[in-house]
Design an enzyme around this catalytic site. Sequence first.
Site, mmCIF file in Angstrom:
data_model
loop_
_atom_site.group_PDB
_atom_site.id
_atom_site.type_symbol
_atom_site.label_atom_id
_atom_site.label_comp_id
_atom_site.label_asym_id
_atom_site.label_seq_id
_atom_site.Cartn_x
_atom_site.Cartn_y
_atom_site.Cartn_z
ATOM 1 N N ASN A 132 91.685 -17.019 49.590
ATOM 2 C CA ASN A 132 92.785 -16.315 50.349
ATOM 3 C C ASN A 132 94.008 -16.735 49.976
ATOM 4 O OD1 ASN A 132 92.840 -18.593 51.806
ATOM 5 N ND2 ASN A 132 92.210 -18.157 53.740
ATOM 6 N N GLU A 139 97.210 -21.301 55.813
ATOM 7 C CA GLU A 139 96.424 -20.291 55.828
ATOM 8 C C GLU A 139 97.301 -19.008 55.887
ATOM 9 O OE1 GLU A 139 93.407 -20.410 55.028
ATOM 10 O OE2 GLU A 139 92.290 -21.236 56.676
#
Length: 238
Positions: A132, A139
């Site tokens: 991702n 993140e």
Amino acid sequence: MKVIVCKDYAEVSKEAYKVMKEVMTSKEEVVLGLATGSTPIGLYQEMAKDYKAGNVSYKNTKTFNLDEYVGIDRNHPESYYTFMNTNLFEHIDIDTNNTILPYGDTAKDCADYEASMSACSIDLQVLGIGGNAHIGFNEPGTSFDSLTHIVDLQEATIKDNARFFDNDMSKVPTQAISMGIATIMKSKKVILIASGANKADAVYGMVKGEITEVVPASILQNHADVILVVDEAAASKL
Ligand code: GLP
């Protein structure tokens, strides 16, 4: 950003090592930023091989790692502390007092880690990339201004990393302590290595996508000295 496309993972590791060696031989006391994950293992093997051949020494080198899981013992087989010892530090002549990893889960642990790094500056930061596009454990959605912080791991990352925990997602820690994106951006030089088709979208976003916190690695477009070393599969969407 300089992009080097290699035919396979073995070549990625060798190309990455060329960059590492250039930095290691450029000055006496090198400060390295190191990463975990399966991707840097080949680079670490190249480092150990060349050290054993007598070509480079890590006696005066200091290292800072990107991240560590929260809530697992340092001696757990899947801690990043164990990973670094078994995959690199035991195979080179580094003084383990100079191998520093973040640890803990409090704001003070984060501030202390940040302070230990600000005393020196990282000459070369090694990065992998998550599917991702996370870097370290930053993140999607992490502020580009972030310093070392505690992270809630996203489900996709827990799923990716379950392979290290008997393929059991419930065994994967749900939090980590990670250098922030602003911390990473302070390094003088960055090398990001990626291999495999499962990284192709993340690599595309990093190199050609919009610079957005949704794609953490895209911030590297703003860094003055980044080398991306990828194999053909990871470069397939560029
Ligand atoms: C973990 C690490 C990252 C690493 C990523 C990719 O989430 N915290 O630093 O880049 O995994 O790992 P791999 O190289 O195994 O694909």
